[in-house]
Design a protein around this motif. Structure first.
Motif, PDB file in Angstrom:
ATOM      1  N   LYS A 203       0.836  -1.207   0.000  1.00  0.00           N
ATOM      2  CA  LYS A 203       0.000   0.000   0.000  1.00  0.00           C
ATOM      3  C   LYS A 203       0.871   1.257   0.000  1.00  0.00           C
ATOM      4  CE  LYS A 203      -3.457   2.437   2.790  1.00  0.00           C
ATOM      5  NZ  LYS A 203      -2.647   3.581   3.213  1.00  0.00           N
TER       6      LYS A 203
ATOM      7  N   SER B   5       2.591   1.697  -3.392  1.00  0.00           N
ATOM      8  CA  SER B   5       1.616   2.204  -4.360  1.00  0.00           C
ATOM      9  C   SER B   5       1.358   3.688  -4.134  1.00  0.00           C
ATOM     10  CB  SER B   5       0.314   1.412  -4.252  1.00  0.00           C
ATOM     11  OG  SER B   5      -0.670   1.944  -5.116  1.00  0.00           O
TER      12      SER B   5
ATOM     13  N   TYR C 215       2.152   6.746  -6.750  1.00  0.00           N
ATOM     14  CA  TYR C 215       1.075   7.656  -7.158  1.00  0.00           C
ATOM     15  C   TYR C 215       1.479   9.101  -6.882  1.00  0.00           C
ATOM     16  CZ  TYR C 215      -3.531   9.836  -7.488  1.00  0.00           C
ATOM     17  OH  TYR C 215      -4.573  10.655  -7.844  1.00  0.00           O
TER      18      TYR C 215
ATOM     19  N   LYS D 226      -2.168   8.449  -0.942  1.00  0.00           N
ATOM     20  CA  LYS D 226      -1.982   8.873  -2.327  1.00  0.00           C
ATOM     21  C   LYS D 226      -2.253  10.374  -2.395  1.00  0.00           C
ATOM     22  CE  LYS D 226      -3.312   4.471  -4.447  1.00  0.00           C
ATOM     23  NZ  LYS D 226      -4.271   3.790  -5.357  1.00  0.00           N
TER      24      LYS D 226
END
Length: 281
Positions: A126, A129, A133, A174
Motif C-alpha cells: 500500500k 503504491s 502515485y 496517495k
C-alpha cells in the motif's frame, strides 16, 4: 582510470541483507528535510557475504560515500562496522540501536531473518503504491486517475506542497499537489473530484519571499524578478485567498514557521475526520 565524481553532491550507499526498502525510505525521508537536495543514492540489497560488503566499502571509500545499513545478520553487521573503521568509511547503522533496546526489554534476541519486515508488514505494498502515485502527481501533473487521490494539496509556488506530498506518500496516502498560478483558474479536473479531499496551503508573504530568494540563489542566479518580489507576492497570495474563498469545502492551512511533521499531522486530522476509513487501511 577511476571515474570522476562531483564532490559537491553527497553520495549515500544503502546496504541491506533484505530488500533495502527500509534504508531507502529513511534516506528519502531525510532528503525531504533538505528540500529534495541533490543526493546520489546507490542501493545494495540482498547482501549475504563478507566479500560483497568488502567491495561495497572499498567503493564507498573511493566515492567518499556514507553507508546507511539495515543489516540484521549480526556477523555481517560486525564485519561492516569493524571494516568501515579500518577504511575510514562513515556508517549509519539504522536498525541495531533500536533492536538492542527492544531485545533488552523483551529479554530475548531478534530472529535476524532478512526481509522479515516485508513479509509481515501488510501495509508494505500500500505504501509503495502510494509513493508511486504521489510521485506521478507531483507539481500539477494531472492524469485521468486524480479521483484516486486520498489528499490533494493546492497552493502557490513554494508553499511546501511537494515535501508534504512526499512525506504523506511515505505514510501510505496517495497525494496529488496542484500549483496555483496567478491569474489562472485551478484546473478543471479539480471540479470532478471529491472537494473534501482538497486542502489549500497559505504562507506568510515575507517568509515566502525569503524562501523564493533562497531558491533563486540555489539555482545560481540573481535574477529575482516578480517571483520573489514582495509586492507581487502579496498580490499573489491575496489572489490565492480569493480562489480559496470560492471553494468553501477547502480548509486553508497556514504552513508558516511550522515543521513538516506538524503540518502533515494537521492535514491527516482533517482528512481522517472526513474519511475515517483511511485510518483502517
Amino acid at each position: 582510470m577511476l571515474k570522476q565524481f562531483d564532490t559537491n553532491i553527497p553520495n549515500i550507499f544503502t546496504v541491506s541483507d533484505g530488500t533495502g526498502e527500509t534504508a531507502i525510505s529513511i534516506v528519502r525521508a531525510v532528503r525531504v528535510q533538505f528540500d529534495h537536495a541533490d543526493i546520489h543514492i546507490e542501493r545494495f540489497n540482498k547482501i549475504r557475504r563478507r566479500e560483497m560488503l568488502e567491495e561495497i566499502l572499498l567503493n564507498a571509500r573511493n566515492k567518499k560515500a556514507t553507508v546507511v545499513a539495515t543489516l540484521v545478520d549480526p556477523e555481517l553487521r560486525i564485519f561492516l562496522i569493524s571494516r568501515s573503521m579500518q577504511l575510514g568509511v562513515k556508517v549509519v547503522d539504522v536498525l541495531f540501536p533500536l533492536m538492542e533496546t527492544v531485545s533488552e526489554q523483551l529479554g530475548r534476541r531478534p530472529s535476524a531473518i532478512p526481509g522479515l519486515l516485508r513479509q509481515l508488514d501488510e501495509g508494505y505494498f500500500k505504501r509503495i503504491s502510494a509513493i508511486e502515485y504521489t510521485v506521478r502527481h507531483d507539481d500539477g501533473i494531472i492524469s485521468s486517475d486524480l479521483s484516486e487521490a486520498d489528499i490533494i494539496l493546492i497552493g502557490v509556488s513554494r508553499t511546501s506542497k511537494t515535501p508534504l506530498s512526499m512525506y504523506l506518500g511515505h505514510k501510505g496516502y496517495k497525494v496529488a499537489n496542484i500549483p496555483l498560478v496567478p491569474g489562472i483558474d485551478p484546473p478543471k479536473e479539480l471540479e470532478k473530484v471529491d472537494q473534501n479531499k482538497i486542502i489549500a496551503l497559505i504562507i506568510d508573504p515575507t517568509r515566502l519571499a525569503e524562501i523564493r530568494v533562497a531558491r533563486i540563489e540555489a539555482l545560481g542566479t540573481d535574477n529575482i524578478g516578480d517571483y520573489a518580489d514582495i509586492e507581487k507576492i502579496f498580490e499573489e497570495l491575496e489572489w490565492s485567498r480569493e480562489v480559496f474563498k470560492r471553494n468553501k469545502r477547502w480548509p486553508v492551512l497556514d504552513v508558516t514557521g511550522k515543521a513538516l511533521e506538524e503540518n502533515s499531522v494537521e492535514i491527516e486530522k482533517i482528512i481522517l475526520t472526513r474519511f475515517p476509513d483511511l485510518a483502517d487501511e
